[in-house]
Design an enzyme around this catalytic site. Structure first.
Site, PDB file in Angstrom:
ATOM      1  N   LYS A 126      58.615  54.158  32.500  1.00 17.77           N
ATOM      2  CA  LYS A 126      58.990  54.377  33.903  1.00 17.77           C
ATOM      3  C   LYS A 126      59.647  53.124  34.490  1.00 17.77           C
ATOM      4  O   LYS A 126      60.597  53.223  35.276  1.00 17.77           O
ATOM      5  CB  LYS A 126      57.770  54.796  34.727  1.00 17.77           C
ATOM      6  N   LEU A 161      42.497  63.802  34.438  1.00 18.11           N
ATOM      7  CA  LEU A 161      41.104  64.031  34.843  1.00 18.11           C
ATOM      8  C   LEU A 161      40.845  65.440  35.361  1.00 18.11           C
ATOM      9  O   LEU A 161      39.904  66.105  34.905  1.00 18.11           O
ATOM     10  CB  LEU A 161      40.716  63.006  35.923  1.00 18.11           C
ATOM     11  N   SER A 208      56.386  56.532  38.755  1.00 13.01           N
ATOM     12  CA  SER A 208      54.920  56.520  38.709  1.00 13.01           C
ATOM     13  C   SER A 208      54.372  55.198  39.222  1.00 13.01           C
ATOM     14  O   SER A 208      55.007  54.142  39.087  1.00 13.01           O
ATOM     15  CB  SER A 208      54.471  56.736  37.257  1.00 13.01           C
ATOM     16  N   ARG A 246      41.591  55.908  41.931  1.00  7.65           N
ATOM     17  CA  ARG A 246      42.971  56.373  41.987  1.00  7.65           C
ATOM     18  C   ARG A 246      43.241  57.051  43.328  1.00  7.65           C
ATOM     19  O   ARG A 246      42.312  57.401  44.061  1.00  7.65           O
ATOM     20  CB  ARG A 246      43.256  57.379  40.846  1.00  7.65           C
ATOM     21  N   TYR A 297      53.656  54.468  28.523  1.00  3.28           N
ATOM     22  CA  TYR A 297      54.149  55.396  29.547  1.00  3.28           C
ATOM     23  C   TYR A 297      54.649  54.631  30.762  1.00  3.28           C
ATOM     24  O   TYR A 297      55.763  54.856  31.249  1.00  3.28           O
ATOM     25  CB  TYR A 297      53.034  56.367  29.958  1.00  3.28           C
TER      26      TYR A 297
END
Length: 336
Positions: free
Chosen positions: A154, A200, A125, A231, A150
């Site tokens: 990763k 989202l 990610s 993003r 999170y």
């Protein structure tokens, strides 16, 4: 026919990748514990590709179940998706994220080593970069302290795999995803989170469908063009195809080192308000939304430099933001 294991293969990205694998001619076996997916996806994959992948209901955190599984199957490559995946949820449940994402990967790597398997693709990610100093983000960007548990899982995952490659007979590629959205053109598979969406786009589509009363936009005071976070939103089918390119690179021994990383995105940043405006335009739906305070764990802006993936994987995105949002809405409507 090459035999490929896909962990978490009934999830959002996993299911789309399974479709592309089968279309390319690979035989696929899925393991998934159905914690954030549904068994019905298996039949949907079959209806798209005319081939039903093998399936085992297994939690990779269960060492004994995983060992028994590997006693019965042998693989030419493994794509590892199975993990908890919400930035915001990880802030609330850090212990669960470390236990699931790190321990599950460690169990999988132990079986890979014990059986002398090779060719691993890791679902990583862009959160590994934290808030990058420069945009767009290249693979050479420093890995800052993660903004969320999170993201940290990763970072740890990549480190463990890198060390495994150095000490074992393992070749691996970590694909650092930016923000996958959209759905298959058939509208038979898409993003369907169980419970309240943490990402989202499913919250956007569920608000438009009347399932959610209102969409919250987290923060309008970011140092961006409209004050909302930026993003890099990539169509999930384009993302799935990147896995095929990465897998073929490993199988054909085209990799330049035993551990490689590639950014997988569009190279374009889009703000939350731009997402809302584009969604309203392509679907003719008016969204009920409000601005609320920032959410813990979110960075200001992240979008990819995809030059390396383009040059080395011979891969590039093909689908537009408008296509991605339209496909997400078509998928949502089929769920009503």
């Amino acid at each position: 026919m090459k035999n490929i294991l896909v962990t978490g293969g009934l999830g959002f990205i996993g299911s789309h990748t399974v479709v592309e694998l089968q279309k390319t001619g690979f035989r696929v076996v899925i393991i998934d514990n159905l914690s954030n997916s549904k068994i019905e996806v298996l039949e949907q994959i079959k209806s798209i590709t005319n081939a039903k992948p093998g399936f085992y209901n297994i939690d990779i955190c269960n060492k004994e179940a995983l060992k028994s599984f590997f006693d019965t199957e042998k693989f030419d490559g493994i794509i590892h998706f199975a993990a908890l995946k919400s930035v915001s949820e990880s802030v609330q449940k850090p212990k669960e994220y470390f236990e699931n994402n790190v321990n599950g990967l460690a169990n999988l790597l132990a079986e890979i080593k014990n059986r002398n398997l090779n060719n691993l693709i890791f679902s990583s990610s862009c959160t590994v970069y934290g808030q990058a100093d420069e945009l767009p983000i290249t693979e050479n960007a420093a890995l800052k302290p993660a903004e969320s548990p999170y993201g940290e899982t990763k970072q740890i995952g990549e480190k463990i795999i890198n060390e495994s490659c150095a000490s074992n007979n393992l070749d691996a590629i970590a694909l650092r995803y930016f923000n996958p959205i959209g759905a298959h053109e058939s509208a038979k598979i898409g993003e369907l989170p169980l419970g309240v969406p943490q990402n989202l786009i499913p919250y956007v589509t569920q608000t438009a469908a009347g399932i959610r009363e209102q969409l919250s936009v987290f923060g309008e005071d970011y140092p961006t063009k409209d004050g909302t976070a930026i993003r890099d939103y990539i169509h999930v089918v384009d993302l799935a195809k990147a896995h095929i390119s990465a897998l073929e690179r490993l199988i054909n021994k085209k990799n330049k080192s035993n551990f490689e990383v590639f950014n997988i995105g569009t190279g374009k940043g889009t703000s939350v308000l731009e997402i809302i405006q584009t969604f309203e335009k392509v679907t003719n739906q008016k969204l009920n939304y409000k601005i609320v305070k920032r959410r813990s764990g979110d960075v200001t802006s992240a979008y990819a430099d995809t030059t390396l993936a383009f040059n080395e994987l011979n891969w590039k995105t093909e689908k537009t933001l408008e296509e991605a949002l339209k496909s997400a809405w078509n998928w949502q409507q089929k769920q009503l």
